[in-house]
Write an enzyme that holds these catalytic residues in place. Structure first.
Site, PDB file in Angstrom:
ATOM      1  N   ASP A 176       0.807  -1.227   0.000  1.00 44.51           N
ATOM      2  CA  ASP A 176       0.000   0.000   0.000  1.00 44.51           C
ATOM      3  C   ASP A 176       0.839   1.275   0.000  1.00 44.51           C
ATOM      4  O   ASP A 176       1.992   1.290   0.415  1.00 44.51           O
ATOM      5  CB  ASP A 176      -0.963   0.002   1.196  1.00 44.51           C
ATOM      6  CG  ASP A 176      -0.252  -0.123   2.535  1.00 44.51           C
ATOM      7  OD1 ASP A 176       0.716  -0.912   2.640  1.00 44.51           O
ATOM      8  OD2 ASP A 176      -0.641   0.579   3.485  1.00 44.51           O
TER       9      ASP A 176
ATOM     10  N   GLU B 142      -0.595  -1.739   5.299  1.00 44.12           N
ATOM     11  CA  GLU B 142       0.390  -1.610   6.379  1.00 44.12           C
ATOM     12  C   GLU B 142       0.260  -0.254   7.058  1.00 44.12           C
ATOM     13  O   GLU B 142       0.480  -0.125   8.254  1.00 44.12           O
ATOM     14  CB  GLU B 142       1.817  -1.798   5.834  1.00 44.12           C
ATOM     15  CG  GLU B 142       2.876  -2.010   6.926  1.00 44.12           C
ATOM     16  CD  GLU B 142       3.181  -0.764   7.738  1.00 44.12           C
ATOM     17  OE1 GLU B 142       3.323  -0.869   8.973  1.00 44.12           O
ATOM     18  OE2 GLU B 142       3.273   0.331   7.157  1.00 44.12           O
TER      19      GLU B 142
HETATM   20 ZN    ZN Z   1       5.145   3.963   6.143  1.00 40.96          ZN
HETATM   21 ZN    ZN Z   2       6.518   1.313   5.262  1.00 46.51          ZN
END
Ligand code: ZN
Ligand code: ZN
Length: 389
Positions: A82, A139
């Protein structure tokens, strides 16, 4: 063995993948194009199994070795996919084509490097057991790593050990850094709603001023790290949002504060939560205001397991040489949701130098493509060595 020759041959191809991902950043779990591209490539490499939709939009690829299995049968290697809601300011020819979104944390590079390793591992299969490549969504604050774990990934694919890597600006290109134990912090978040009594700015004695209460709470919170936490331990409390009022002659009825608390030890995390609650309630009471604290523990400490850390460091040393692997790097107070995977299985998270670039999450940041042969070789050797008979 230094950089794997075959990986060096893939360098231009992996760089092209990386730049394509860079041009098409996607956020959180909404990584549909990225995940589809990962699936397509893993299938083209001839992976034995390619499973999309793990933890909503995560992808898992399974590559079986052709040698007899050793004591460890299955390892997991994880990359994140991401991007961030940041307007890119690099001016690069391959800069983001999507307004307000950019790969400012290098997850484009992480994904491309692990794809490069998967291509090599599927082609050569010079290992026993099974290499599992993990591509996770979200994340950046969405706990995509936890979503994959909660989806049963570890048991479903029989993963025994798990490894992760993140680029790190400021560490020279071609170098690695790691440490056993806490490498990255636990990240907690808090929201404080203050209720006072609004009124005319010229008649403060008839009001309970939430601007003053909020300011004193911000100030008093700083005393926790300074006066309550053991000076030899690490902690951060940052108030990052303060909203109150709408004009210059009205004392506002309410105020809102938001922030984050970081720690490396469970007892410090407990202390921060307890003291933040006491300070917020005590300061509000002192002024006749009410304060409601919502405190949420988010990503846990990224804690490297000692044996797997030694092993990861030995692989890194093979790739770049002894002098270029720091095995006692200072922990950082940033957080990582790979921590959820490390809480499930033994493993290690390693930093790879991004050189002298802009910092992570900065609009001028760019992943350094010079890392690719180093990072992909690390993954390849890690699998071959961990899964050796
Ligand atoms: Zn980051
Ligand atoms: Zn990262």
């Amino acid at each position: 063995m230094p950089i794997v020759n075959r990986i060096a041959e893939f360098h231009p191809e992996i760089t092209a993948w990386r730049r394509d991902l860079h041009m098409h950043p996607e956020l959180q779990y909404d990584v549909h194009r990225t995940a589809a591209s990962v699936v397509e490539k893993l299938k083209a490499f001839g992976c034995d199994e390619v499973v999309p939709g793990v933890g909503r939009t995560g992808v898992v690829g399974v590559i079986k070795g052709k040698k007899p299995a050793g004591s460890i049968k299955v390892i997991g290697m994880r990359a994140d996919m991401d991007a961030l809601p940041i307007e890119e300011a690099t001016g690069l020819p391959y800069k983001s084509t999507i307004p307000g979104k950019m790969h400012a944390c290098g997850h484009d590079g992480h994904t491309a490097m692990l794809l490069g390793a998967a291509k090599y591992l599927a082609e050569t299969r010079n290992f026993g057991g099974t290499a599992v490549v993990i591509f996770q969504p979200a994340e950046e604050g969405g706990a995509g790593g936890k979503a994959m774990v909660d989806d049963g990934m570890m048991t479903r694919f029989g993963i025994e050990e798990v490894y992760g890597m993140h680029n790190y600006p400021g560490i020279p290109l071609g170098e690695f850094a790691i440490r056993p134990g806490a490498l990255m912090a636990a990240a907690d978040h808090f929201i404080i709603e203050i209720e006072g009594k609004g009124g005319h700015a010229a008649r403060p004695h008839f009001s309970v001023d939430t601007v003053l209460v909020g300011a004193e709470i911000v100030s008093a919170l700083q005393s926790i790290v300074a006066r309550n936490v053991d000076p030899l331990h690490s902690a951060v409390i940052s108030v990052c949002l303060f909203q109150a009022g709408s004009t210059d002659n009205v004392i506002p009825q309410t105020a809102l504060l938001r922030g984050t608390a970081r720690s490396l030890l469970p007892e410090v995390q407990d202390l921060l939560e307890t003291r933040i609650r006491e300070v917020v309630e005590g300061t509000a009471n002192l002024h006749g205001a009410k304060a409601n604290l919502r405190y949420k523990r988010s990503y846990p400490v990224t804690r490297n397991h000692p044996d797997q850390t030694d092993f990861a460091a030995s692989v890194a040393r093979e790739v770049v040489g002894d002098a270029k692997v720091d095995t006692n790097v200072n922990p950082v107070m940033g957080a990582e949701d790979f921590s959820f995977m490390l809480n499930e299985r033994p493993g290690a998270f390693i930093f790879v130098g991004n050189g002298d670039s802009a910092g992570l999450h900065h609009p001028a940041y760019d992943f350094n493509d010079g890392i690719i042969p180093v990072g992909s070789s690390y993954w390849v050797r890690l699998a071959e060595k961990a899964l050796a008979a």
